[in-house]
Design an enzyme around this catalytic site. Structure first.
Site, PDB file in Angstrom:
ATOM      1  CD  GLU A   1      -3.082  -0.832   0.147  1.00 38.11           C
ATOM      2  OE1 GLU A   1      -3.090   0.243  -0.466  1.00 38.11           O
ATOM      3  OE2 GLU A   1      -3.913  -1.740  -0.052  1.00 38.11           O
TER       4      GLU A   1
ATOM      5  CG  ASP B   1      -6.043  -6.797  -7.591  1.00 34.14           C
ATOM      6  OD1 ASP B   1      -5.069  -7.188  -6.912  1.00 34.14           O
ATOM      7  OD2 ASP B   1      -6.777  -5.856  -7.241  1.00 34.14           O
TER       8      ASP B   1
ATOM      9  CD  GLU C   1     -14.611  -4.229  -1.269  1.00 32.54           C
ATOM     10  OE1 GLU C   1     -13.518  -4.354  -0.697  1.00 32.54           O
ATOM     11  OE2 GLU C   1     -14.734  -3.722  -2.414  1.00 32.54           O
TER      12      GLU C   1
ATOM     13  CD  GLU D   1     -10.155  -1.113  -8.165  1.00 28.24           C
ATOM     14  OE1 GLU D   1      -9.079  -1.017  -7.537  1.00 28.24           O
ATOM     15  OE2 GLU D   1     -11.259  -0.748  -7.684  1.00 28.24           O
TER      16      GLU D   1
ATOM     17  CB  THR E   1      -2.139  -0.975  -9.382  1.00 31.07           C
ATOM     18  OG1 THR E   1      -3.355  -1.685  -9.129  1.00 31.07           O
ATOM     19  CG2 THR E   1      -1.404  -0.714  -8.062  1.00 31.07           C
TER      20      THR E   1
END
Length: 749
Positions: free
Chosen positions: A128, A265, A359, A378, A462
């Site tokens: 993160e 992902d 989610e 996304e 990302t």
């Protein structure tokens, strides 16, 4: 997939599409108003953070306060991205330039320069912090010195900040495998106690660390990230699939789930984007191989992408993660527009159902499982890339709908609140930095087709941070790439009347493939072209007997305590009979699929009429699973009262399989689940037989240690666990081949 593609599509194409029911086209003259509305919502979020939360990491939009890490109100691992370094400000720096607000960008630079530091005594999530902080610092720097929007007076200090942060993250890579630990203390360099990390967490560092090497001059950043990526690639399954969790010290996978959603992902995203950004051909090759495997095993008939066991290709979850919504956008950039649209249609169906994405969403029942919506970007990201590829107003209209839905359901006086439940639209006091960094950024760029970032020369990380494609041989890679032609088939895919249908159980794959280890014996399962399963069996090792049928066409490995003649095996048919099990309850795990193998004694679930109730989809097996006492089930059970009428679960070992099943049967169990245990436990399936089994009248199934431990964990939480068995089981083991050569074993090791 063709090797010629275009990363960002630079063409305009007139495409007549069927639009959404009840929607209207957005025409170019409407874009200015949509841009301004997006800008207004962006500043509603940004200004409220700056006025009510800074220098805290995030804004709490309902209480209108700053969010900092605190033991008194900890949110668990979700707080690992917070470290007292003004996360939202750094993460959103480049979005100020995207919006054209240079004056606020300069003010923000002064705040970062004078007030932000990274020597904080706090454990943070390496992934993160890398994508949000490290990426945010470098992207802002690159835009500030770009030809398109140079910032006068900027002295380049952001790279000094980025280098300082990168050096603090480096100790995370000092594992025996060179796969990074997931958490690290920024002040001391001590790694966290967690030994496992997810695929995305370990493999989604290569873009930022590669760019940091280019900007700082220190090659070590790129080197450690590449070693981590290669360590993961070396551990692909025989099907070319990656698992989702790995032990960074042993290099062994700890969870056998392969998919494109949470935990995996961005790993696939960075395989491709690293090639585009830096031109390293080997990563494009790895991506192509992995993409082919994902299409073969993870993509289902209705274009849902479901988690599978990477060793077998068998579906293990029948729900999708909202994080999968990045996938159509990635496929656009790869050049596979048809599969991009197919996947996007399913996701758009879910968005229309809730006006947001939960989610997790169950594709069979069309219901939300994890019902929260944290304002993720996304789906907007994929909408943006599909519009760039097609220039069709269909996607502009979807963008307008998204903007309307966010404003309607999440806007509060002090920002935008995440949704706790997509069904009730109840809000929670949370606003993640990616709302500003990505969600609003992609919406703004969608409504500004002529923005310089849409030129085709930038790769978005990302976290939505743009990096310019690195020049090679005096040119930019993006200029040389070509896009596929649109065709009528793609137009038909966008027909909004083709609503996704719930997946039927017969569409779930239970085909076996890959490696199975039974004690010290190695099985190699491989699906043949006609759909059958061939088996190669390794040498006979300790504690097992190797028995062949008379014509040597089949081979069987038996526990040493049990004996079977070759004739008995020939008469009964020695074959591995897979058993598929799907969890019915507890609801939060509904749809998880496990696989096992039936015993060669006793009935099968499909023919045991007293055991299950028939429904249109599944047959239930037992109201509740009960762990036997003693756990190995080798003596009279002491919890007969709890097992009677239930499904008994026992551990492997200490006695023969048939003795365990017999003791469960005497206790009144309706079925037996036998779980592999111990350090020598199998990663595959075991065939269970017995010399004398006429007295066995209940079905029994062998489960791997991974699936068995999952069930035990649920039972430890005192949850009622019940299972279903899918219909239409039709599997055969058809032949035995010679032992694979030593090279084969080296690869599996």
């Amino acid at each position: 997939m063709a090797h010629q593609f275009r990363y960002f599509f630079l063409f305009s194409h007139t495409l007549l599409l069927l639009i959404l029911l009840g929607s209207a086209y957005v025409f170019p003259q409407d874009l200015s108003a949509l841009r301004e509305e997006t800008r207004t919502l962006y500043y509603h979020a940004y200004d409220n953070y700056m006025n009510n939360a800074f220098p805290a990491d995030e804004l709490q939009p309902i209480s209108c306060t700053g969010r900092v890490r605190s033991q008194s109100n900890s949110r668990g691992t979700i707080d690992d991205s917070l470290g007292g370094f003004s996360l939202t400000l750094i993460d959103s720096l480049d979005s100020l330039i995207v919006m054209g607000n240079h004056s606020e960008f300069k003010r923000a630079l002064d705040l970062v320069k004078n007030e932000v530091k990274f020597d904080n005594d706090v454990f943070i999530n390496v992934f993160e912090v890398t994508i949000r902080l490290l990426g945010g610092l470098m992207s802002a720097h690159l835009l500030a010195i770009s030809e398109e929007c140079p910032i006068l007076g900027y002295d380049g200090f952001l790279i000094e900040k980025a280098t300082d942060l990168g050096l603090r993250l480096l100790p995370a890579f000092q594992s025996p495998t060179r796969i990074p630990y997931s958490r690290i203390n920024l002040k001391t360099g001590k790694v966290g106690s967690e030994k496992t990390t997810c695929l995305a967490g370990a493999g989604t560092l290569i873009l930022e660390f590669g760019m940091l090497s280019k900007l700082s001059g220190y090659s070590i950043f790129q080197d450690v990230a590449e070693k981590a990526m290669k360590a993961l690639v070396a551990r692909r399954s025989m099907l070319g699939l990656f698992s989702s969790q790995i032990d960074v010290e042993t290099g062994l996978w700890t969870e056998f789930v392969s998919g494109i959603g949470a935990g995996s992902d961005s790993f696939y995203e960075y395989l491709f984007k690293y090639y585009v950004l830096f031109g390293d051909q080997q990563y494009f090759q790895i991506f192509n191989e992995t993409y082919s495997a994902l299409l073969k095993y993870v993509r289902q008939k209705d274009d849902w992408y479901l988690d599978v066991d990477p060793r077998t290709g068998m579906v293990v979850h029948t729900f999708i993660s909202s994080l999968q919504a990045f996938w159509p956008g990635l496929l656009v950039q790869v050049g596979d527009l048809e599969n991009a649209v197919r996947s996007y249609k399913n996701l758009h169906f879910v968005w229309k159902k809730y006006q947001m994405l939960p989610e997790t969403f169950h594709v069979r029942t069309h219901t939300s499982l994890q019902a929260n919506y944290p304002l993720r970007p996304e789906f907007v990201e994929s909408t943006y890339f599909l519009y760039l590829a097609t220039r069709d107003p269909f996607f502009l209209q979807i963008g307008a709908d998204i903007l309307r839905d966010i404003k309607k359901h999440t806007m509060v006086p002090c920002g935008f609140a995440s949704i706790y439940d997509v069904n009730t639209k109840v809000r929670e006091d949370r606003m993640d930095s990616f709302l500003i960094t990505e969600t609003f950024k992609y919406l703004y760029l969608l409504f500004d087709p002529d923005h310089f970032l849409n030129s085709g020369n930038y790769v978005f990380s990302t976290e939505g941070h743009p990096f310019p494609v690195q020049k090679r041989n005096g040119d930019v890679l993006g200029k040389d790439l070509m896009c596929p032609a649109l065709n009528d088939n793609i137009k038909q895919l966008l027909d909004s009347t083709n609503v996704p249908q719930p997946i039927k159980p017969t569409q779930i794959n239970f085909n076996l493939a890959d490696i199975g280890i039974v004690g010290d014996t190695i099985f190699y399962f491989q699906q043949t072209l006609n759909g059958e399963v061939s088996v190669r069996v390794g040498q006979n090792m300790k504690n097992h007997k190797q028995i062949k049928t008379k014509d040597e066409s089949q081979l069987y490995i038996s526990d040493e305590e049990e004996t079977c003649s070759a004739q008995q095996l020939q008469e009964n048919g020695v074959e591995l009979v897979p058993a598929g099990l799907s969890i019915m309850s507890p609801p939060e795990h509904q749809g998880k699929v496990m696989f096992g193998s039936y015993a060669h004694f006793g009935p099968k679930l499909a023919i045991h009429s007293q055991l299950h109730k028939t429904s249109s989809i599944y047959s239930a097996i037992g109201e509740k699973i009960v762990y036997s006492q003693p756990n190995d089930g080798c003596s009279t059970l002491t919890n007969m009262d709890k097992i009677k009428g239930r499904v008994g679960l026992v551990d492997r070992g200490s006695c023969a399989f048939v003795d365990k099943v017999r003791n469960l049967q005497l206790a009144g169990a309706q079925a037996a689940l036998i779980v592999d245990v111990g350090q020598d436990a199998s990663v595959g399936l075991v065939i269970m037989t017995a010399a004398e089994s006429e007295s066995i009248s209940i079905p029994s199934i062998f489960l791997t240690q991974v699936d068995g431990n999952f069930l035990k964990d649920l039972l430890t939480l005192n949850l009622n666990v019940s299972l279903f068995v899918p219909k239409d089981e039709d599997f055969t083991v058809v032949e035995v081949e010679q032992l694979p050569d030593s090279k084969f074993f080296d690869q599996t090791e």
